[in-house]
Motif scaffolding. Structure first.
Motif, PDB file in Angstrom:
ATOM      1  N   GLY A 178      -0.009   9.240 -14.870  1.00 19.22           N
ATOM      2  CA  GLY A 178      -1.305   9.702 -15.340  1.00 19.22           C
ATOM      3  C   GLY A 178      -2.359   9.754 -14.249  1.00 19.22           C
ATOM      4  N   LEU A 179      -3.513  10.282 -14.650  1.00 19.71           N
ATOM      5  CA  LEU A 179      -4.626  10.474 -13.732  1.00 19.71           C
ATOM      6  C   LEU A 179      -5.587   9.297 -13.840  1.00 19.71           C
ATOM      7  CD1 LEU A 179      -5.731  12.642 -11.739  1.00 19.71           C
ATOM      8  CD2 LEU A 179      -7.144  13.475 -13.644  1.00 19.71           C
ATOM      9  N   LEU A 180      -6.011   8.812 -12.688  1.00 20.23           N
ATOM     10  CA  LEU A 180      -6.953   7.690 -12.632  1.00 20.23           C
ATOM     11  C   LEU A 180      -8.295   8.177 -12.112  1.00 20.23           C
ATOM     12  CD1 LEU A 180      -7.084   4.537 -12.985  1.00 20.23           C
ATOM     13  CD2 LEU A 180      -6.670   4.403 -10.526  1.00 20.23           C
ATOM     14  N   GLU A 229      -0.649   0.241 -22.201  1.00 16.57           N
ATOM     15  CA  GLU A 229      -0.427   1.668 -21.961  1.00 16.57           C
ATOM     16  C   GLU A 229      -1.333   2.138 -20.830  1.00 16.57           C
ATOM     17  OE1 GLU A 229       1.788   3.649 -23.292  1.00 16.57           O
ATOM     18  OE2 GLU A 229       2.596   2.109 -24.648  1.00 16.57           O
ATOM     19  N   PHE A 230      -0.823   3.079 -20.032  1.00 12.74           N
ATOM     20  CA  PHE A 230      -1.640   3.557 -18.922  1.00 12.74           C
ATOM     21  C   PHE A 230      -2.933   4.191 -19.412  1.00 12.74           C
ATOM     22  CE2 PHE A 230      -3.067   6.836 -15.941  1.00 12.74           C
ATOM     23  CZ  PHE A 230      -3.266   6.059 -14.814  1.00 12.74           C
ATOM     24  N   ALA A 277      -7.263  10.277  -8.773  1.00 13.89           N
ATOM     25  CA  ALA A 277      -5.953  10.196  -8.139  1.00 13.89           C
ATOM     26  C   ALA A 277      -4.855  10.203  -9.187  1.00 13.89           C
ATOM     27  CB  ALA A 277      -5.850   8.929  -7.289  1.00 13.89           C
ATOM     28  N   GLN A 278      -3.714  10.780  -8.801  1.00 12.37           N
ATOM     29  CA  GLN A 278      -2.529  10.721  -9.643  1.00 12.37           C
ATOM     30  C   GLN A 278      -1.793   9.417  -9.340  1.00 12.37           C
ATOM     31  OE1 GLN A 278      -1.167  13.075 -12.023  1.00 12.37           O
ATOM     32  NE2 GLN A 278       0.020  11.233 -12.412  1.00 12.37           N
ATOM     33  N   VAL A 279      -1.487   8.670 -10.386  1.00 11.94           N
ATOM     34  CA  VAL A 279      -0.826   7.374 -10.223  1.00 11.94           C
ATOM     35  C   VAL A 279       0.665   7.498 -10.505  1.00 11.94           C
ATOM     36  CG1 VAL A 279      -0.738   4.984 -11.023  1.00 11.94           C
ATOM     37  CG2 VAL A 279      -2.939   6.153 -10.852  1.00 11.94           C
ATOM     38  N   TYR A 280       1.440   6.836  -9.656  1.00 10.86           N
ATOM     39  CA  TYR A 280       2.889   6.811  -9.810  1.00 10.86           C
ATOM     40  C   TYR A 280       3.361   5.383 -10.034  1.00 10.86           C
ATOM     41  CZ  TYR A 280       3.094  11.627  -8.162  1.00 10.86           C
ATOM     42  OH  TYR A 280       2.931  12.987  -8.032  1.00 10.86           O
ATOM     43  N   VAL A 323      -4.119  -1.524 -12.218  1.00  8.49           N
ATOM     44  CA  VAL A 323      -3.070  -0.783 -12.927  1.00  8.49           C
ATOM     45  C   VAL A 323      -1.782  -1.602 -12.960  1.00  8.49           C
ATOM     46  CG1 VAL A 323      -1.578   1.255 -12.854  1.00  8.49           C
ATOM     47  CG2 VAL A 323      -4.023   1.489 -12.378  1.00  8.49           C
ATOM     48  N   ALA A 324      -1.402  -2.172 -11.820  1.00 12.82           N
ATOM     49  CA  ALA A 324      -0.165  -2.951 -11.741  1.00 12.82           C
ATOM     50  C   ALA A 324      -0.198  -4.144 -12.685  1.00 12.82           C
ATOM     51  CB  ALA A 324       0.068  -3.401 -10.306  1.00 12.82           C
TER      52      ALA A 324
END
Length: 528
Positions: free
Chosen positions: A305-307, A333-334, A295-298, A324-325
């Motif tokens: 980035g991509l998860l 960093e992501f 999934a693409q993360v926003y 992620v949050a």
């Protein structure tokens, strides 16, 4: 009686030390080189691990277990260091020397118990008679959390996986966390770990209302749903508990896919797998692939980035987004976050693959609430469709193949209801949650210490499920479950053992039955 936990060398005694939550706390104390004693009615790999660390464990819950604390301190210390193995099997004969009240109070242990321990428990009774400080396990957890920059993960569903994911992230990011979770993770070889950083990650349980005792730097709430009607009579009572917890946390990270979290908690930082909610963290372009999820993360509207993750189902994508949050809140960093999440293998008893024997795949899962059963079976149905080369009609269904190359022809669900109160209260939801199974087998209710009210049974639940499902089988005991499975299972079955009780005891022996080249003469038995 003191109202604070003493970490300065006073001994601890855990009544029911082998439980998943109690043992994690005992592990942390033992790692701190504090004197740890405890009792449990059953030996297990968990109690053996604690004993290997120096904990002294009785195999029965008797008042005489406290005799060791009725001697002068200098004798007590020497006796404690000399004891080894299961004290219960050969009870140590300890001298009863007279001592002053002051000496006695110095030696008396701090007794830790859970809600499952009844007032008539003989160890609880003698602890009260002696004047031991008695703490609920949540008191000890709260005291530990106060020493750290703590991250507490709460919620009706998903808290074990989410807390484990967050802990795994901190471990991989080099933040060296202390960890207490409600499941076992191979990365730290159990349900607890002692780190040397300011960070502590803990699973925060709402089941008995003790969640209100916990205060944390970061609190995560995955969802709110009535799951413990033995404690909460109304949903409003449950919501109130979560609101108190939220108010005691400096920052709340919450999943606003859950209406209760969205409307009643109003989290500081929000996450959602549905972009329409405009959460701080969300996803898009989700792909449920044969080898996991992408999934693409926003982050606040900006793609970061991509998860990728190995876990199955949309619910675990949500758990990963919570991670992620939290990671971003800790200024990671992501790329570091994404790398750790991609490596996370999961926790035991959460769609845990146990083996493939006779062309039958065996999976153990802790799901015991209708919502949990529903998403687990949806994921299993996706596995069937994926293995057959069919496109999934469920957006969350395609999952990591538990045995690549094996075609799945049938999903078989074996469910052991957990608690009379939950079964009775959620009867209608249970009746409707098995739709993605081709065959459903139910057994008798696991009481988890509840008294049988005489109004509900596993047979009654099976009857209600059968009103909505064409293939339902009821077996009254684990022995009967095992025997029936040995008759019914066939190559191509994906078999899920569902429940929070002791149903998974039958898994090794059913697997052994199908592992044999000639199983016609085998009559496996279930040990108590």
């Amino acid at each position: 009686m003191p109202n604070t936990v003493d970490f300065n060398g006073r001994p601890f005694h855990f009544i029911g030390i082998g439980g998943i939550g109690m043992s994690a706390l005992a592990y942390i104390l033992a790692q701190r080189n504090l004197p740890v004693f405890g009792s449990d009615l059953q030996n297990s790999h968990i109690t053996e691990r604690l004993e290997a660390m120096g904990a002294h464990i009785f195999g029965s819950q008797d008042a005489s277990n406290f005799d060791i604390f009725k001697t002068p301190k200098h004798n007590w210390e020497s006796m404690a260091s000399g004891l080894s193995g299961k004290i219960s099997s050969e009870k140590a004969t300890l001298p009863r020397e007279s001592s002053s009240i002051a000496q006695l109070e110095q030696q008396l242990p701090q007794v830790i118990c859970s809600t499952a321990i009844h007032p008539e428990n003989p160890e609880y009774q003698v602890a009260r008679e002696l004047g031991c400080p008695i703490f609920h396990r949540s008191d000890l957890l709260a005291a530990l959390m106060a020493e750290y920059q703590s991250i507490a993960v709460a919620g009706t569903h998903g808290k074990t996986t989410t807390s484990s994911l967050i802990a795994f992230l901190l471990l991989k990011a080099g933040l060296d966390p202390t960890i207490l979770v409600g499941g076992e993770v191979n990365a730290w070889e159990g349900n607890a770990r002692v780190g040397h950083s300011p960070y502590l990650v803990a699973e925060a349980d709402e089941s008995d209302g003790s969640l209100v005792k916990l205060a944390s730097h970061i609190g995560v709430v995955t969802n709110i749903e009535l799951d413990h009607p033995d404690h909460y009579k109304t949903l409003d009572q449950l919501i109130s508990t979560f609101r108190i917890f939220a108010n005691q946390c400096e920052t709340i990270v919450g999943c606003i896919d859950c209406t209760m979290v969205r409307d009643y908690l109003k989290p500081t930082i929000s996450y959602s797998i549905n972009s329409q909610f405009n959460a701080d963290y969300t996803v898009d372009a989700v792909q449920y692939l044969a080898d996991g999820i992408m999934a693409q993360v926003y982050e606040r509207g900006e793609a970061i980035g991509l998860l990728k993750l190995q876990l199955l189902g949309a619910h675990n994508l949500s758990n990963a987004l919570a991670t992620v949050a939290v990671g971003r809140l800790l200024n990671l960093e992501f790329s570091v976050i994404a790398q750790a999440i991609a490596q996370f293998p999961g926790t035991k008893r959460r769609f845990e693959y146990r083996g493939n024997y006779g062309g039958i795949q065996f999976v153990d899962d802790y799901a015991h609430h209708p919502s949990e059963i529903r998403v687990t079976l949806a994921a299993a149905r996706g596995r069937l469709q994926n293995s057959s080369g069919l496109s999934s009609t469920l957006s969350e269904a395609a999952i990591t193949p538990v045995h690549p190359g094996s075609e799945i022809k049938r999903v078989v669900a074996i469910f052991q209801p957990h608690r009379y109160s939950r079964t009775e209260t959620l009867m209608e939801d249970f009746a409707l949650c098995f739709g993605d199974a081709d065959l459903v087998m139910l057994t008798e209710i696991y009481s988890a210490g509840e008294a049988n009210p005489g109004r509900i049974s596993g047979q009654q639940l099976a009857t209600r499920v059968a009103e909505h499902h064409p293939h339902v089988d009821y077996q009254s005991s684990l022995e009967a479950v095992k025997t029936r499975l040995c008759q019914l299972l066939k190559p191509g079955d994906l078999v899920l053992f569902l429940g929070a009780g002791n149903l998974n005891r039958v898994i090794p022996e059913v697997m052994a039955f199908f592992q044999s080249d000639d199983n016609s003469g085998i009559n496996p038995t279930v040990t108590a």
